[in-house]
Design a protein around this motif. Sequence first.
Motif, PDB file in Angstrom:
ATOM      1  N   CYS A 107       0.826  -1.217   0.000  1.00  0.00           N
ATOM      2  CA  CYS A 107       0.000   0.000   0.000  1.00  0.00           C
ATOM      3  C   CYS A 107       0.854   1.258   0.000  1.00  0.00           C
ATOM      4  N   SER A 108       1.985   1.208   0.657  1.00  0.00           N
ATOM      5  CA  SER A 108       2.836   2.400   0.717  1.00  0.00           C
ATOM      6  C   SER A 108       3.412   2.752  -0.652  1.00  0.00           C
ATOM      7  N   GLN A 109       3.356   1.815  -1.594  1.00  0.00           N
ATOM      8  CA  GLN A 109       3.857   2.075  -2.942  1.00  0.00           C
ATOM      9  C   GLN A 109       2.834   2.825  -3.797  1.00  0.00           C
ATOM     10  N   LEU A 110       1.569   2.834  -3.358  1.00  0.00           N
ATOM     11  CA  LEU A 110       0.530   3.546  -4.104  1.00  0.00           C
ATOM     12  C   LEU A 110       0.661   5.044  -3.860  1.00  0.00           C
ATOM     13  N   LYS A 111       0.669   5.812  -4.929  1.00  0.00           N
ATOM     14  CA  LYS A 111       0.799   7.270  -4.820  1.00  0.00           C
ATOM     15  C   LYS A 111      -0.457   7.987  -5.309  1.00  0.00           C
ATOM     16  N   ASN A 112      -1.180   7.369  -6.220  1.00  0.00           N
ATOM     17  CA  ASN A 112      -2.362   7.965  -6.814  1.00  0.00           C
ATOM     18  C   ASN A 112      -3.553   7.814  -5.873  1.00  0.00           C
ATOM     19  N   GLU A 113      -4.176   8.937  -5.518  1.00  0.00           N
ATOM     20  CA  GLU A 113      -5.300   8.905  -4.573  1.00  0.00           C
ATOM     21  C   GLU A 113      -6.462   8.071  -5.091  1.00  0.00           C
ATOM     22  N   ILE A 172      -5.762   4.474  -4.374  1.00  0.00           N
ATOM     23  CA  ILE A 172      -5.939   4.188  -2.945  1.00  0.00           C
ATOM     24  C   ILE A 172      -7.418   4.032  -2.621  1.00  0.00           C
ATOM     25  N   LYS A 173      -8.259   4.913  -3.173  1.00  0.00           N
ATOM     26  CA  LYS A 173      -9.700   4.827  -2.938  1.00  0.00           C
ATOM     27  C   LYS A 173     -10.268   3.529  -3.507  1.00  0.00           C
ATOM     28  N   ILE A 180     -11.282  -3.539  -0.429  1.00  0.00           N
ATOM     29  CA  ILE A 180     -11.151  -4.122   0.918  1.00  0.00           C
ATOM     30  C   ILE A 180     -12.513  -4.179   1.590  1.00  0.00           C
ATOM     31  N   ASP A 181     -13.298  -3.108   1.483  1.00  0.00           N
ATOM     32  CA  ASP A 181     -14.652  -3.107   2.049  1.00  0.00           C
ATOM     33  C   ASP A 181     -15.507  -4.222   1.446  1.00  0.00           C
TER      34      ASP A 181
END
Length: 120
Positions: free
Chosen positions: A94-100, A103-104, A110-111
């Motif tokens: 997850c820390s490698q993701l930069k694009n918001e 991430i959303k 996950i939900d």
Amino acid sequence: MGMSERIKERRLAMNYTQEELAQKLGLQKSAIAKYENGRVENIKRSVIAQMAKTLDCSPSYLMGWEDHKEIETAASALDLIYNDKNIQLITEKCSQLKNEASIKRLLRYIDLLIEEENEL
């Protein structure tokens, strides 16, 4: 109060001898004595996490970063991260993701997975 004093204070509050605490942590009694005398300052994170759980306090309290003995949500989350390899892997990815937007999308996925598991 430094880490060595806090370890001793919590051990005594829990009515453990040095030997009993060492046994619960899988260590030698001499290691506990060294921690309490301040002769060892660089204690492994995994030992601090396990010690905090055994002594019913947060790792942050033992290390002198906070004054509250209670296990707080953030401290519990840190313990979980230190001790769960799957969570460590997920966190690293997850820390490698930069694009918001990415991430959303991940959070929505996950939900969805959680909902599916709850239906089982």
